[in-house]
Each structure stands twice: as structure tokens, then as C-alpha cells.
Design an enzyme around this catalytic site. Structure first.
Site, PDB file in Angstrom:
ATOM      1  N   HIS A 191       3.188 -13.067   6.228  1.00 45.39           N
ATOM      2  CA  HIS A 191       3.017 -11.624   6.338  1.00 45.39           C
ATOM      3  C   HIS A 191       2.222 -11.241   7.572  1.00 45.39           C
ATOM      4  CE1 HIS A 191       4.349 -11.915   2.140  1.00 45.39           C
ATOM      5  NE2 HIS A 191       4.992 -10.817   2.495  1.00 45.39           N
ATOM      6  N   ARG A 298       6.563  -1.441   2.553  1.00 45.60           N
ATOM      7  CA  ARG A 298       5.664  -2.407   1.905  1.00 45.60           C
ATOM      8  C   ARG A 298       4.357  -1.679   1.561  1.00 45.60           C
ATOM      9  NH1 ARG A 298       8.111  -6.124   5.957  1.00 45.60           N
ATOM     10  NH2 ARG A 298       8.877  -7.980   4.870  1.00 45.60           N
ATOM     11  N   ARG A 334       8.687   0.034  -2.169  1.00 45.65           N
ATOM     12  CA  ARG A 334       8.515  -1.179  -2.953  1.00 45.65           C
ATOM     13  C   ARG A 334       7.129  -1.143  -3.577  1.00 45.65           C
ATOM     14  NH1 ARG A 334       8.445  -6.996  -0.315  1.00 45.65           N
ATOM     15  NH2 ARG A 334       6.414  -6.345   0.466  1.00 45.65           N
ATOM     16  N   GLU A 433      14.817 -12.156  -4.562  1.00 44.81           N
ATOM     17  CA  GLU A 433      14.140 -13.077  -3.644  1.00 44.81           C
ATOM     18  C   GLU A 433      13.715 -14.368  -4.323  1.00 44.81           C
ATOM     19  OE1 GLU A 433      10.867 -10.939  -1.817  1.00 44.81           O
ATOM     20  OE2 GLU A 433      10.386  -9.904  -3.662  1.00 44.81           O
ATOM     21  N   ASN A 456      13.000 -13.543   3.068  1.00 40.63           N
ATOM     22  CA  ASN A 456      11.756 -14.239   3.447  1.00 40.63           C
ATOM     23  C   ASN A 456      11.273 -15.109   2.292  1.00 40.63           C
ATOM     24  OD1 ASN A 456      12.113 -12.530   5.542  1.00 40.63           O
ATOM     25  ND2 ASN A 456      10.429 -11.166   5.031  1.00 40.63           N
ATOM     26  N   ASP A 457      11.314 -14.535   1.100  1.00 41.49           N
ATOM     27  CA  ASP A 457      10.913 -15.326  -0.063  1.00 41.49           C
ATOM     28  C   ASP A 457      12.063 -16.173  -0.596  1.00 41.49           C
ATOM     29  OD1 ASP A 457       8.145 -15.012  -0.652  1.00 41.49           O
ATOM     30  OD2 ASP A 457       8.559 -12.883  -0.954  1.00 41.49           O
ATOM     31  N   CYS A 504      16.817  -6.843   2.987  1.00 40.88           N
ATOM     32  CA  CYS A 504      15.653  -6.354   3.747  1.00 40.88           C
ATOM     33  C   CYS A 504      14.778  -7.481   4.272  1.00 40.88           C
ATOM     34  CB  CYS A 504      14.826  -5.386   2.909  1.00 40.88           C
ATOM     35  SG  CYS A 504      14.125  -6.144   1.438  1.00 40.88           S
TER      36      CYS A 504
HETATM   37  C1  PEP Z   1      11.214 -10.805   1.556  1.00 39.85           C
HETATM   38  O1  PEP Z   1      10.634 -11.624   0.850  1.00 39.85           O
HETATM   39  O2  PEP Z   1      12.272 -11.041   2.172  1.00 39.85           O
HETATM   40  C2  PEP Z   1      10.653  -9.460   1.739  1.00 39.85           C
HETATM   41  C3  PEP Z   1      11.293  -8.532   2.395  1.00 39.85           C
HETATM   42  O3  PEP Z   1       9.405  -9.231   1.237  1.00 39.85           O
HETATM   43  P1  PEP Z   1       8.059  -9.749   1.914  1.00 39.85           P
HETATM   44  O4  PEP Z   1       8.372 -10.314   3.263  1.00 39.85           O
HETATM   45  O5  PEP Z   1       7.137  -8.582   1.997  1.00 39.85           O
HETATM   46  O6  PEP Z   1       7.589 -10.788   0.942  1.00 39.85           O
HETATM   47 MG    MG Z   2       9.089 -10.990  -0.532  1.00 42.28          MG
END
Ligand code: PEP
Ligand code: MG
Length: 580
Positions: A191, A298, A334, A433, A456-457, A504
Site C-alpha cells: 500500500h 480507499r 470501499r 480478491e 493486488n490481493d 480495480c
Molecule cells: C486489491 O487488492 O487489488 C485492491 C484494489 O485493494 P488494495 O490494494 O487496497 O488491497
Molecule cells: Mg485488496
């Protein structure tokens, strides 16, 4: 000149003077003394050495009484090192002859010793270097006294170098002064990286240990495109990078012309391009780049950038401001995604061995019902100001989703009783995710109005690679066929249930994947605002049948490397002018 390779996480080039933050957030200024201040500063140094020695001696006595003499031996060694005559002479020479401030002299001299020790062979040596850093830190603490400088107070242009920066520390950086940053640890999906992009600061993470070579004040170049940091660059290198900055601006200016053109493929299919934001002020950046709205807000960054929990009124005001600024364009709020690397000063959970598998995100929200309820009320109250949807993060079981929806229902009922207005048709969605959510998507489809894939997750949970760990960064990639198959499964299931699905995660901010994602069936992408023009350019140059062919081919490939090579080839056919 020293060239270091790390992980590029936020594009751009920055050239400037470095500021080193040690682990405790001290900054070590390169300050020179006037001739008549030298005696006073020497006295200050001696007082700091004496105070540090007394402090270590107190530790030595206590540990020796509690654990025995052997355990206390390390403190005796520290006292010896601290009072070493050679060290004192070197510091005096730096202060008297070179007019360094004591802080700068301490940092330079001790880092010099630590570097020599680190270069020696043997298991024992790295530990000795750690001892020297300990001594440096202690001396600096005494020298600085209460004059500890915080990141938020930086008021001259610098490049920040640190062992690590938390997302909340990063969110305090002022882009007016902090022109770039580099950290020793961290990965592409962290992050901290995401916040750097939001702030538009070139950043490189995961360089590995290098701070012992720097003491502050040197010139460096941060290349946020290639993940390269150059310490002590020569004139020729600086000139080359300056040229690159100019070229980049020319390219960006060309892309700016796309702002008012729609993201429509050559065969006339409209793609929705939305922006991801962390702070309300980013709405403007999204609009400047021609975003169709916000696909991911976020909201947890409202909690991270302060010490106390924002009140319902404060949250309502922030969410209302975002919705109003969007003038009817959609915004997906979110709900709080705190925990793991995003822990504010609020009651943190007990020490967790695996925070990314622990009490984070929707789980943390459900465990803190007061905090969650307050946020849900605030989002609902703001919903009259624009086109707001609610999205729950990191849902891994149906029960969790039902629990979150129940809390939302209760919040609505409370507002009904109070006669407060809110959008009664507000849409409720969830992020996809976690692999379990993909597998169970047909059931989730009965419960939500929309899905958004968070790669991302999803990458970290599908491949068992920590998104913030530089040592496994090579495995952390959206190009892995397993990740792509999961996305394919999710899109197909959502389509068959007629539930809208978008993406996203950072994956969709890279033009490398645009053809693949369109070919897999996605028509709505939410990305870092800065990436919108380039992705739009790809959308406008392709037609869907070729994207589908690309996706079919990718689904047959067996390694991330093959996928990347193939996608680069395909992208270079549609965007020959951009090197990939
Ligand atoms: C993700 O996990 O892809 C996401 C958009 O959320 P974050 O990066 O805030 O965990
Ligand atoms: Mg995430």
C-alpha cells in the site's frame, strides 16, 4: 557513482539531495557549523556520548542482575565502542576541521565503520554492524533531544531514503518537498507503493540494505520507471536523466489530448475507465485524465492520515465532498480496509504472526462494529449527494458478506427511524480478491449488485506471495497463468449470473494487460488516475476480436514469463511508439 536496483512502484524521475530517515524517523541533516560554534558543538557531542554511556550502563546493570553477567556482556562492548578513542578523534576531526554538525558527523563516521564491517566475511560480522547502528541511533537520540524531525515537517526539496515507510507515513509526505523516495524493503503490491502513485512521487522499493552507504546530503537520481537508484551520479548521467524527464513530459502532453475522447475500441465497444483514489483531492486528477468516475475509493486512508478515528460527521463531509465533486459520475466507496500493512494508531489487534491472513479488512470491520456502523451511516448519509455505491473488501465467505449486509441493513433502519435521507437504491457490491470468493462466485452473485476484482490481493492469496515482500517479488505477478485463470473464471461466472463485474487492482493500470482483460470480457476498469490516458490509448487502437484471440492464447500458456513475452509482442503491434 553507485547504481542500485529495486522495484519500480511509482513512475517518474527525481534528481536531488537525499535525506536519510533512520528507523525511528530521525532525519539526519547535512549541516555545517560556523567556526565559532565548534566548541559548543563539541561539548554537545561529549554530553551525548556521556548520556548514552550512562544509559547503556543502566541497562548493563539491570540485565546483569536479572539474567547474569554473560547476557550483559554486549552492553559492555557497546560502552567500549562508544568511548573508543579512535572514534572520538574521527568525530572531532569532522566537527573541528570539516565543520560538520555532530549529528552529521556521528552518522557519517558510524555508517563508515558499519560498512567496513558489513563487507567482512563471517556470520558474526553482520551482527557487529547492527551493534554500530544501535550506537548511532542512541547517540543521535541524545543529540536530537526533542528536536526529532517528522516527515510531515520536511520543508525543503529532498529525496527521502528510508528502511521502510508505512502507508500512513507515506500519506504524510508533502509532494511539494518530497520529490521521490526509496526504501530498503517493500514490494510492488504494497500500500506504500499505491500511496506513492497517488501522490505522484517517483518511488523505488525493495532495494535491500544500502542505507549504511549514505548519510544524507548527497545527490541521487530515482528512476521510478526502471526501479533504479543512482547515488553520486556523474554529470553525464544527470544530463541523460534530465533529457528523459523532458521526453516523458512531451509524451504525457500528447496523451493529454485523449482526455475528452471516449475509451471506445476500434469496433465501437465502450470501455468504462474509472479512477482509484485514496484521498478526496484525487478526484480532480481523475477528472483531468478523463475518468468516467471513481471505481475504488480507499476510504481507510481517512483513518490512516490521523491519530483518532474520524467521527460520523467528518466522514459524511469527506464522502459528500467526493460525491459532489463528481457531479453525478459514479463513485464506489470501499468500506474500511484496515489491518496488515494499514494499521492506524487505533486499537491494533494482538500481535499477529501472519497479519495478511489475520484480522484485516472486512474481518476487522466486523470485529469493530461501532467503527463499521459509523462508517456505513456516513456513506449512506452522503449518498444523497451523488452516485454512490458501497463495496465490501476481502470477502472470503458468504457468512461474512451476509454479516456485513446485515449491518448495512441495521444502519439503514436507524437512519429511517431518525428520518435521515439516503439513497434507497444504493448498490452494494464486493471485491473479489480471495480465491475462495472466485470459487464461490455463483453463490455470492445472489447477494450483490456488482463485483470488482482486486488483483493486488488476489495475486498474493492465489500464489501465496506476500505483496509487500521484496524477497518474493519475482513471484508476485499478474501475469501468472493461475491468476489469469481465476480472473477468467470470475468474469465468466459473473456474466452467466448477469452481475456486472469490473476490476480495480493495479493490473488494469498497466497497458500490458489491457488487451487481455478486454478479451476476457471485462468492460469496466478502475485504475491509478495517471495510467488512464495510456490504457485509453490501447482501448482505442484495438478491436475486441483480436483481444479475444489474445486472451485465448494467454489461457493456453504455462508460465508468467511466456505470458509477459507474448503480451509485450502484442502490445508493441498496437503501440509501436511506446517501449514496453
Ligand atoms: C486489491 O487488492 O487489488 C485492491 C484494489 O485493494 P488494495 O490494494 O487496497 O488491497
Ligand atoms: Mg485488496
Amino acid at each position: 557513482m553507485e547504481r542500485l536496483q529495486g522495484i519500480a512502484v511509482s513512475p517518474g524521475v527525481a534528481i536531488g539531495e537525499v535525506l536519510v530517515m533512520d528507523n525511528e524517523g530521525f532525519r539526519i541533516p547535512r549541516r555545517f557549523l560556523s567556526r565559532d560554534a565548534v566548541d559548543d558543538e563539541m561539548e554537545r557531542l561529549d554530553k551525548a556520548i556521556a548520556a548514552s554511556t550512562a544509559e547503556i550502563e543502566r541497562h548493563r546493570v539491570r540485565v546483569s542482575q536479572q539474567l547474569g553477567k554473560d547476557s550483559a556482556a554486549i552492553f559492555s562492548a557497546h560502552i567500549q565502542m562508544l568511548n573508543d578513542r579512535g572514534l572520538r578523534a574521527k568525530l572531532e576531526e569532522m566537527i573541528r576541521q570539516r565543520h560538520y554538525s555532530p549529528e552529521y558527523a556521528v552518522s557519517r563516521a558510524l555508517r563508515y565503520y558499519a560498512k567496513i564491517i558489513q563487507s567482512l566475511e563471517g556470520d558474526y560480522m553482520p551482527e557487529r554492524a547492527t551493534d554500530i547502528f544501535d550506537i548511532e541511533k542512541r547517540l543521535l537520540r541524545h543529540l536530537f533531544g526533542k528536536r526529532r524531525e517528522e516527515l510531515a515537517h520536511i520543508n525543503a526539496e529532498v529525496l527521502v531514503l528510508a528502511h521502510t515507510l508505512t502507508p500512513s507515513e507515506t500519506s504524510h509526505l508533502n509532494p511539494k518537498y518530497v520529490k521521490g523516495f526509496v526504501t530498503e524493503i517493500g514490494g510492488a503490491g504494497s500500500h506504500t507503493a499505491i500511496v506513492a502513485e497517488a501522490l505522484g512521487i517517483p518511488a523505488v522499493v525493495g532495494i535491500g540494505p544500502f542505507l549504511s552507504n549514505v548519510s544524507g546530503g548527497e545527490t541521487a537520481i530515482i528512476d521510478g520507471y526502471q526501479g533504479v537508484v543512482i547515488l553520486h551520479p556523474d554529470e553525464e548521467t544527470i544530463a541523460r536523466y534530465r533529457h528523459e524527464v523532458v521526453q516523458y513530459h512531451t509524451h504525457a502532453a500528447k496523451l493529454e489530448k485523449l482526455r475528452d475522447l471516449p475509451a471506445v475500441t476500434a469496433d465501437q465497444v465502450t470501455i468504462q475507465l474509472l479512477g482509484n483514489i485514496e484521498f478526496p483531492y484525487e478526484v480532480e486528477q481523475c477528472q483531468k485524465r478523463g475518468a468516467n468516475g471513481i471505481g475504488l475509493y480507499r476510504t481507510e486512508f481517512l483513518f490512516l492520515s490521523r491519530d483518532t478515528e474520524p467521527t460520523e460527521e467528518e466522514q459524511t463531509a469527506a464522502y459528500t465532498a467526493v460525491a459532489t465533486a463528481l457531479k453525478g459520475q459514479p463513485v464506489v466507496m470501499r468500506t474500511i480496509d484496515l489491518g496488515a500493512d494499514k494499521m492506524p494508531g487505533l486499537s491494533p489487534p494482538e500481535d499477529e504472526d501472519n497479519p495478511f491472513l489475520g484480522l484485516r479488512s472486512i474481518r476487522l470491520a466486523l470485529k469493530n462494529p461501532e467503527m463499521f456502523r459509523t462508517q456505513l451511516r456516513a456513506i449512506l448519509r452522503a449518498s444523497t449527494a451523488g452516485n454512490i455505491s458501497i463495496m465490501f473488501p476481502l470477502v472470503s465467505t458468504l457468512l461474512e458478506l451476509k454479516h456485513a449486509k446485515m449491518m448495512l441493513r441495521e444502519a439503514r433502519e436507524d437512519l429511517d427511524e431518525e428520518g435521515a435521507a439516503y439513497d434507497r437504491d444504493i448498490k452494494v457490491g464486493m471485491m473479489v480478491e480471495v480465491p475462495s470468493a472466485v470459487v464461490m462466485l455463483d453463490h455470492f452473485a445472489e447477494e450483490v449488485d456488482f463485483f470488482s476484482i482486486g488483483t493486488n490481493d488476489l495475486i498474493q492469496y492465489a500464489l501465496a506471495v506476500d505483496r509487500s515482500n521484496k524477497d518474493v517479488a519475482g513471484l508476485y505477478t499478474a501475469a501468472d497463468p493461475a491468476v489469469i485463470r481465476l480472473i477468467d473464471m470470475a468474469v465468466r461466472t459473473a456474466q452467466s449470473r448477469e452481475v456486472p463485474i469490473s476490476m480495480c487492482g493495479q493490473m488494469c493500470g498497466s497497458p500490458l494487460y489491457t488487451m487481455l482483460l478486454l478479451g476476457l470480457g471485462l468492460r469496466s476498469l478502475s485504475l491509478t488516475p495517471a495510467a488512464i490516458p495510456e490504457v485509453k490509448q490501447v482501448c482505442r487502437r484495438v478491436n475486441l476480436s483480436s483481444c479475444e484471440r489474445v486472451a485465448q492464447r494467454v489461457l493456453e500458456l504455462e508460465s508468467a514469463r511466456d505470458v509477459k513475452t507474448y503480451l509485450k509482442e502484442e502490445l508493441s503491434k498496437v503501440l509501436p511508439e511506446v517501449p514496453v
